[in-house]
Design a protein around this motif. Structure first.
Motif, mmCIF file in Angstrom:
data_model
loop_
_atom_site.group_PDB
_atom_site.id
_atom_site.type_symbol
_atom_site.label_atom_id
_atom_site.label_comp_id
_atom_site.label_asym_id
_atom_site.label_seq_id
_atom_site.Cartn_x
_atom_site.Cartn_y
_atom_site.Cartn_z
ATOM 1 N N HIS A 36 3.740 47.204 8.259
ATOM 2 C CA HIS A 36 4.402 46.641 7.047
ATOM 3 C C HIS A 36 2.810 45.498 6.490
ATOM 4 C CE1 HIS A 36 8.537 46.864 7.483
ATOM 5 N NE2 HIS A 36 8.377 46.530 8.799
ATOM 6 N N GLY A 90 3.225 43.620 2.235
ATOM 7 C CA GLY A 90 3.501 44.346 0.739
ATOM 8 C C GLY A 90 4.117 45.865 1.543
ATOM 9 N N GLY A 91 4.102 46.329 2.595
ATOM 10 C CA GLY A 91 4.580 47.195 3.241
ATOM 11 C C GLY A 91 3.018 48.543 2.170
ATOM 12 N N VAL A 92 3.774 49.539 2.420
ATOM 13 C CA VAL A 92 3.087 51.208 2.115
ATOM 14 C C VAL A 92 3.898 51.810 1.076
ATOM 15 C CG1 VAL A 92 1.070 52.644 3.092
ATOM 16 C CG2 VAL A 92 1.460 50.641 4.624
#
Lengths: 421, 146
Positions: free
Chosen positions: B52, B57-59
């Motif tokens: 994460h 912001g995640g991927v």
């Protein structure tokens, strides 16, 4: 005392105003990125880059016709259209039209047809003598209903000169653990984790009509047919999470760099060994995967093929192009350009990639060390390190005059790279 | 003239101090325990961050962001269950689909899950209430029966 205070305040006002104008200037450069030298990219001497199109959407692979039209395949259709057609007018490209109700990655032109893939099917559109699509509403389905599950869905494609279509069918898993708990052999390789071969001129083929051309490939997005030695080359996305899954064998730092992203030259029947092995580009060895008895030191079974070149881990090679043009200097001829989409699996170590690499070739095989050819897509070094790149290179294409085109699937920017002595 | 300018600037100073004080006060009144957040950050860094990311912001296309999503800010039971059971469905957030599988993290203790969720729900621009270890224990108990 009063005077001193006044001076101090004046100074702070000056500083504040100065900061303010710096801010504005900084904003200005971001706003007019197209006006930056070489579109913000760093390139070897005498090369230059232009942004010829922007904000197209998730621009994946692309292809350029001799007439200067550019077909760009979007991962997610925009206004219901998955393929955008541009016309290159030199410094800028204008949008001609868009068509195709499906998003996807793969796109190629061969023998009067445009081939394009969704994550499930491969279609073709007949072209007229100007390489324009005749009937955009009615493509023919070449292959349908390919395996597409969770993860590694894009069906990147390549074509040879003998009427064959090569399609990547990625493994829907990182390392097959969930499908092979007793380590008897990864069962999903029967229908995924490899390259399948189909006929270009036979319609409505099913996956079972094709040949599993090569297996043991976790996921391939960048692939290209090498005309010089008549062979398919692919770039594999290596496995993730060596440290997260096996902290006793791999440190966080090792896991950020390993395993290598590999280039393979494939023959029919080849097995590259996923998920049983990975390639260590520091040791230059195929290593037994920790899920299958490896410990970071044991080598893998020699029966699996070796890569022909290896690159640092997790950089995500999404585009491969053999350069056959005459515009660039002699050393680039028949060498490979590789678009690295950039990493995410290096955290908490800095992320990397987001560049286009050149791999020298000689007699159809990699010859010498790869070099970064075009860098700076991410923006600042901090943006790259955080994995928050502004642009991410994905597709590569060569124009009739030998110019190199690079697509970015983050902002939908198309770069054109040219050489002038 | 100069004095006037100085006077105005001086007058502005207390205003700005007031603003920042107000912010500090507001933060202190939020029902989130600082030590739980600090402990949660440690859990996040070792367990969640690899996918994460540090900024939550995640991927792109793979790992969903944890920034102001209904999954993170919404029902605590659902959120706790995601940590306990993992997550094996495509998630669509703001028109983007995320498809990586999340492994179960039921090996984490109740307090660790409470801490990490409290951290996530109060970081990355999120402002949601804390998760207590007793709440995790409750969900875990019924989770096992199901």
């Amino acid at each position: 005392m009063k005077r001193k205070t006044t001076i101090a305040f004046c100074l702070s006002v000056i500083v504040a105003v100065g900061l303010q104008s710096f801010k504005i200037e900084k904003k200005g450069t971001i706003k007019h990125k197209g006006d930056l030298v070489n579109a913000g990219l760093t390139l070897p001497d005498n090369f230059s880059a232009n942004i010829i199109a922007d904000n197209l959407g998730s621009a994946r692979h692309l292809v350029v016709t001799p007439q200067g039209d550019i077909y760009v395949h979007l991962d997610r259709p925009k206004d219901g259209k998955g393929i955008v057609v541009l016309h290159d007018n030199g410094d800028k490209a204008a949008i001609k039209t868009s068509f195709g109700a499906f998003g996807g990655t793969g796109i190629r032109i061969k023998n009067g047809y445009l081939y394009a893939s969704s994550d499930r099917d491969v279609y073709r559109f007949k072209l007229n003598s100007n390489n324009e699509v005749i009937d955009p509403e009615h493509p023919e389905k070449v292959v349908g209903n390919l395996v597409t599950k969770r993860g590694h869905r894009p069906k990147a494609i390549a074509l040879d000169d003998n009427g064959n279509l090569y399609v990547n069918i990625g493994a829907y898993s990182n390392i097959c653990s969930e499908f092979d708990p007793e380590k008897k052999g990864c069962p999903i390789l029967d229908s995924a984790g490899g390259i399948w071969r189909f006929k270009t001129d036979k319609l409505n083929q099913k996956q079972s009509d094709g040949v599993r051309f090569a297996t043991g490939l976790r996921n391939v997005v960048g692939l290209d047919w090498n005309q010089e030695d008549n062979q398919l080359f692919v770039m594999q996305h290596g496995r993730d999470a060596l440290h997260d899954l096996f902290p006793k064998y791999y440190t966080v730092q090792q896991s950020a760099l390993l395993p290598a992203e590999c280039m393979y030259a494939l023959k029919e029947g080849d097995n590259a060994g996923w998920p049983y092995l990975y390639y260590d580009d520091v040791k230059h060895k195929k290593m037994m995967g920790p899920e299958y008895g490896g410990d970071g030191e044991k080598e893998a079974d020699a029966k699996y093929i070796d890569p022909v070149a290896a690159y640092p881990g997790h950089l995500a090679p999404d585009g491969l192009l053999f350069y056959t043009g005459n515009q660039f200097p002699e050393k680039y001829k028949n060498g490979a350009f590789i678009a690295f989409h950039g990493s995410w699996n290096r955290a908490p170590e800095p992320q990397a990639g987001y560049f286009v690499v050149f791999q020298p070739f000689k007699n159809g095989k990699p010859d010498g060390k790869w070099e970064v050819f075009a860098d700076g897509f991410a923006g600042t070094p901090e943006q790259a390190a955080a994995g928050r790149a502004e642009h991410r290179p994905c597709g590569l294409a060569q124009g009739a005059d030998g110019s190199l085109y690079v697509s970015d699937d983050s902002k939908g920017t198309i770069y054109k790279i040219t050489y002038k002595k | 003239m100069k004095i006037k300018v100085v006077g105005i600037l001086l007058a502005l100073i207390p205003l700005s101090i007031n603003c920042s004080l107000a912010q500090v006060k507001k933060a202190q009144h939020r029902p989130v325990s600082g030590t739980s957040v600090l402990r949660g950050k440690i859990v996040y860094t070792s367990v969640c961050l690899p996918c994460h990311m540090a900024d939550g912001g995640g991927v792109q296309n793979l790992n969903p962001p944890l920034v102001k999503t209904s999954y993170v800010l919404g029902d605590k039971t659902t959120l706790i269950k995601i940590v306990l059971n993992g997550f094996n469905e495509d998630v669509e957030i703001n028109g983007n689909t995320y498809s990586n599988a999340m492994t179960p993290h039921d090996d984490l203790k109740d307090q660790q899950i409470a801490d990490v969720l409290t951290y996530v729900r109060s970081s990355f621009g999120n402002k949601a209430s804390a998760v207590k270890a007793t709440e995790v224990a409750k969900v875990r108990a019924t989770n096992k029966k199901a």
